[in-house]
Motif scaffolding. Structure first.
Motif, short mmCIF file in Angstrom:
data_model
loop_
_atom_site.label_atom_id
_atom_site.label_comp_id
_atom_site.label_asym_id
_atom_site.label_seq_id
_atom_site.Cartn_x
_atom_site.Cartn_y
_atom_site.Cartn_z
N GLN A 102 16.07 46.13 -15.39
CA GLN A 102 16.09 47.33 -15.20
C GLN A 102 17.41 47.99 -14.96
OE1 GLN A 102 12.30 48.99 -12.90
NE2 GLN A 102 12.16 49.45 -14.88
N ALA A 103 18.59 47.37 -16.05
CA ALA A 103 20.05 48.16 -16.38
C ALA A 103 19.87 49.54 -15.79
CB ALA A 103 20.47 46.69 -17.14
N SER A 104 20.58 50.04 -15.31
CA SER A 104 20.12 51.72 -15.77
C SER A 104 20.44 52.47 -16.39
CB SER A 104 22.03 52.06 -14.60
OG SER A 104 21.00 51.56 -12.95
N VAL A 114 24.55 44.50 -12.74
CA VAL A 114 25.84 44.08 -12.39
C VAL A 114 25.81 43.08 -10.93
CG1 VAL A 114 28.71 44.48 -12.51
CG2 VAL A 114 26.42 45.55 -14.52
N SER A 115 26.32 42.21 -10.79
CA SER A 115 26.25 41.62 -9.26
C SER A 115 27.30 42.20 -8.76
CB SER A 115 26.78 40.39 -9.65
OG SER A 115 27.49 40.13 -8.24
N GLY A 116 26.70 43.04 -6.97
CA GLY A 116 27.56 43.90 -6.66
C GLY A 116 27.74 45.60 -6.47
N LYS A 171 18.11 47.19 -11.39
CA LYS A 171 18.34 45.89 -10.97
C LYS A 171 17.41 45.07 -12.04
CE LYS A 171 18.40 46.61 -6.02
NZ LYS A 171 19.45 46.33 -6.02
N THR A 172 17.57 43.74 -11.86
CA THR A 172 17.28 42.77 -12.89
C THR A 172 15.84 41.80 -12.04
OG1 THR A 172 18.90 42.30 -14.17
CG2 THR A 172 17.65 40.39 -14.31
N TYR A 173 14.58 41.28 -12.50
CA TYR A 173 13.68 40.83 -11.56
C TYR A 173 13.86 39.33 -11.94
CZ TYR A 173 12.87 45.11 -9.44
OH TYR A 173 13.10 46.48 -8.91
N THR A 174 13.95 38.30 -12.52
CA THR A 174 13.17 37.32 -12.51
C THR A 174 12.53 36.66 -11.96
OG1 THR A 174 15.90 36.31 -12.80
CG2 THR A 174 14.77 34.88 -13.11
N ILE A 175 11.27 36.45 -12.90
CA ILE A 175 10.30 35.80 -13.06
C ILE A 175 10.37 33.81 -13.14
CG2 ILE A 175 7.44 35.58 -13.12
CD1 ILE A 175 8.24 38.36 -14.17
N PRO A 176 9.96 33.20 -12.51
CA PRO A 176 9.98 31.47 -12.91
C PRO A 176 8.72 31.64 -13.35
CG PRO A 176 10.01 32.31 -10.15
CD PRO A 176 9.68 34.01 -11.01
N THR A 177 9.03 30.37 -13.79
CA THR A 177 8.00 29.73 -14.74
C THR A 177 7.69 28.69 -14.59
OG1 THR A 177 8.71 29.21 -17.05
CG2 THR A 177 8.32 31.38 -16.99
#
Length: 118
Positions: free
Chosen positions: A65-67, A99-101, A107-113
């Motif tokens: 969900q990068a701006s 982008v960190s900081g 936002k970035t949403y990481t979904i583990p599998t």
């Protein structure tokens, strides 16, 4: 006398500037036209990619969900997935700045599998 190469790639840079400006102006016009065609039932858009398992990361899906991406979606009259709501409650979900900081970057949403097929 020597033959001159007259292909478009050999034109001096100064002759490319008007072409570049015309191309950019045309792109801006098309973008504006796309955003004027908003629908009563806009499509729902989610920017999703798959990261395979590697030496430095586990297998995962990533919802971005990068701006700049969410702006492109709204500019053309579509609706962004509300990832914060849609992904709430997923075990192991990791939410980070795109982008960190820099929270304004989105936002970035990481979904583990678990790496298995069902």
């Amino acid at each position: 006398s020597r033959a001159r190469n007259t292909s478009s790639t050999s034109l001096p840079f100064s002759t490319w500037s008007p072409r570049r400006n015309q191309s950019f102006a045309a792109t801006q016009t098309l973008y504006a036209q796309a955003s004027s065609g908003k629908s009563a039932t806009p499509p729902l858009v989610a920017w999703i990619n798959f990261n395979p398992k590697s030496a430095w990361s586990a297998e995962s899906f990533v919802v971005s969900q990068a701006s700049y991406k969410t702006r492109m979606v709204t500019d053309v009259g579509a609706t962004n997935l509300n990832a914060a709501t849609a992904l709430a409650g997923i075990a192991g979900l990791m939410v980070t700045d795109a982008v960190s900081g820099k929270p304004a970057s989105g936002k970035t949403y990481t979904i583990p599998t678990n790496g298995t097929k069902t």
